[in-house]
Design an enzyme around this catalytic site. Structure first.
Site, short mmCIF file in Angstrom:
data_model
loop_
_atom_site.label_atom_id
_atom_site.label_comp_id
_atom_site.label_asym_id
_atom_site.label_seq_id
_atom_site.Cartn_x
_atom_site.Cartn_y
_atom_site.Cartn_z
CG ASP A 61 -1.78 1.23 1.32
OD1 ASP A 61 -2.96 1.13 0.95
OD2 ASP A 61 -1.28 2.29 1.76
CE1 TYR A 75 0.94 7.82 2.52
CE2 TYR A 75 1.27 5.54 1.82
CZ TYR A 75 0.53 6.50 2.51
OH TYR A 75 -0.60 6.11 3.17
CE LYS A 133 -3.64 4.73 0.96
NZ LYS A 133 -2.19 4.50 0.89
CG HIS A 144 -4.50 9.86 0.76
ND1 HIS A 144 -3.18 9.73 0.40
CD2 HIS A 144 -4.56 9.42 2.03
CE1 HIS A 144 -2.49 9.22 1.40
NE2 HIS A 144 -3.31 9.04 2.42
CB SER A 162 -8.26 6.59 2.05
OG SER A 162 -7.48 6.52 3.21
CG LEU A 188 0.42 -2.50 14.86
CD1 LEU A 188 1.83 -2.95 14.57
CD2 LEU A 188 -0.32 -3.53 15.71
NE ARG A 244 9.29 -4.08 16.46
CZ ARG A 244 9.98 -2.97 16.72
NH1 ARG A 244 10.12 -2.07 15.78
NH2 ARG A 244 10.52 -2.79 17.90
CB ILE A 245 8.59 -7.04 7.79
CG1 ILE A 245 8.73 -5.51 7.61
CG2 ILE A 245 7.92 -7.65 6.56
CD1 ILE A 245 9.68 -5.09 6.52
CD GLU A 254 6.53 -9.16 16.51
OE1 GLU A 254 5.75 -8.26 16.90
OE2 GLU A 254 7.69 -9.30 16.94
CG ASN A 255 3.94 -6.40 12.06
OD1 ASN A 255 3.89 -6.59 13.28
ND2 ASN A 255 4.39 -5.27 11.53
#
Length: 277
Positions: free
Chosen positions: A44, A49, A74, A107, A138, A189, A236-237, A239-240
């Site tokens: 995404d 960005y 977006k 967006h 969004s 999160l 973390r990537i 883990e998520n």
């Protein structure tokens, strides 16, 4: 990986990688490739960005068939309007280096401008031309969605909004469910703020041998909410995405639901009128 079927029969992963504020260049390329290596199949991004080019580069370098990766981008606020939206989409497509995107979103509704219905009609044209597989919005509230549904011919496939344990958005989720609009959470999160340290969530995490982040993501998924957690850290990537091998009990779900305090980390859609960040 769990998938959801959108209201136009397109399948979308329930969990993906968000790249908001991920630095353009090598950081974005490496982050997206790490996610794809960890079996993510949804990326995404957004024009604002400023990393669409790097997302496209990562997709090409990863060597995964294009049809196997769901790509969202977006339309930014300064490009509201029919012709402006069509050109902005083409610009995003060029930066990504793709022939189509899987999902294109407005967006923010920018209600003071009063152009989001006209803008959405441009997205309908892109969809009818086959240049995007699904269209949506969004940060749209119920009142904004009602205007789209009343004035346009295609019900949005997705509404991507801020949701986390301290902002549960139950009324908006219920409205979207009535119209078969898939809710997708950004900042699932809470941008790493105190929700990860909430004693209720920490206790549930210990009971399952999972991290607080994994518990929160699981809570979203069991509520039928798709998620796009952001991380640039490979561990973390990984883990998520490891959230499909356990289930929260009804009592645990209710305990997390009870944490809601309608607390936003981002802008209020009714008041968001920024053209530039």
């Amino acid at each position: 990986m769990e998938w959801t079927t959108l209201n136009n029969d397109v399948k979308m992963p329930m969990l993906g990688l968000g790249v908001y504020k991920v630095e353009d260049g090598a950081v974005t390329v490496d982050t997206v490739k790490a996610a794809l290596d960890a079996d993510y199949r949804l990326i995404d991004t957004a024009a604002i960005y400023q990393n669409e080019e790097s997302v496209g580069q990562a997709l090409r370098e990863a060597g995964i068939p294009r049809e196997d990766v769901f790509v969202t981008t977006k339309l930014w606020n300064e490009f509201h309007g029919f012709d402006e939206a069509l050109q902005a989409f083409q610009d995003s497509l060029d930066r990504l280096g793709l022939e189509y995107v899987d999902l294109f979103l407005i967006h923010w509704p920018m209600p003071r401008f009063g152009k989001f219905v006209e803008t959405y009609k441009a997205l309908e044209q892109l969809y009818e031309e086959g240049r995007v597989r699904a269209i949506g919005v969004s940060n749209f509230e119920i009142e904004h969605l009602e205007q789209i549904i009343q004035s346009c011919s295609i019900v949005p496939a997705v509404n991507q909004v801020e949701i986390h344990p301290y902002l549960s958005q139950k009324e908006l989720i219920a409205f979207c469910k009535r119209y078969d609009i898939q809710i997708q959470a950004w900042s699932p999160l809470m941008k790493g703020r105190e929700a990860l340290e909430d004693e209720t969530i920490v206790k549930i995490a210990k009971a399952h041998g999972k991290s607080p982040a994994q518990v929160i993501l699981r809570w979203h998924l069991q509520n039928g909410v798709a998620v796009i957690p952001k991380s640039v850290t490979p561990s973390r990537i990984k883990e998520n995405i490891q959230v499909f091998d356990f289930t929260l009990t009804k009592e645990e779900m209710a305990a997390i639901d009870a944490l809601n305090r309608d607390e936003r980390t981002g802008s209020d859609p009714k008041e968001m009128h920024k053209i530039h960040y």
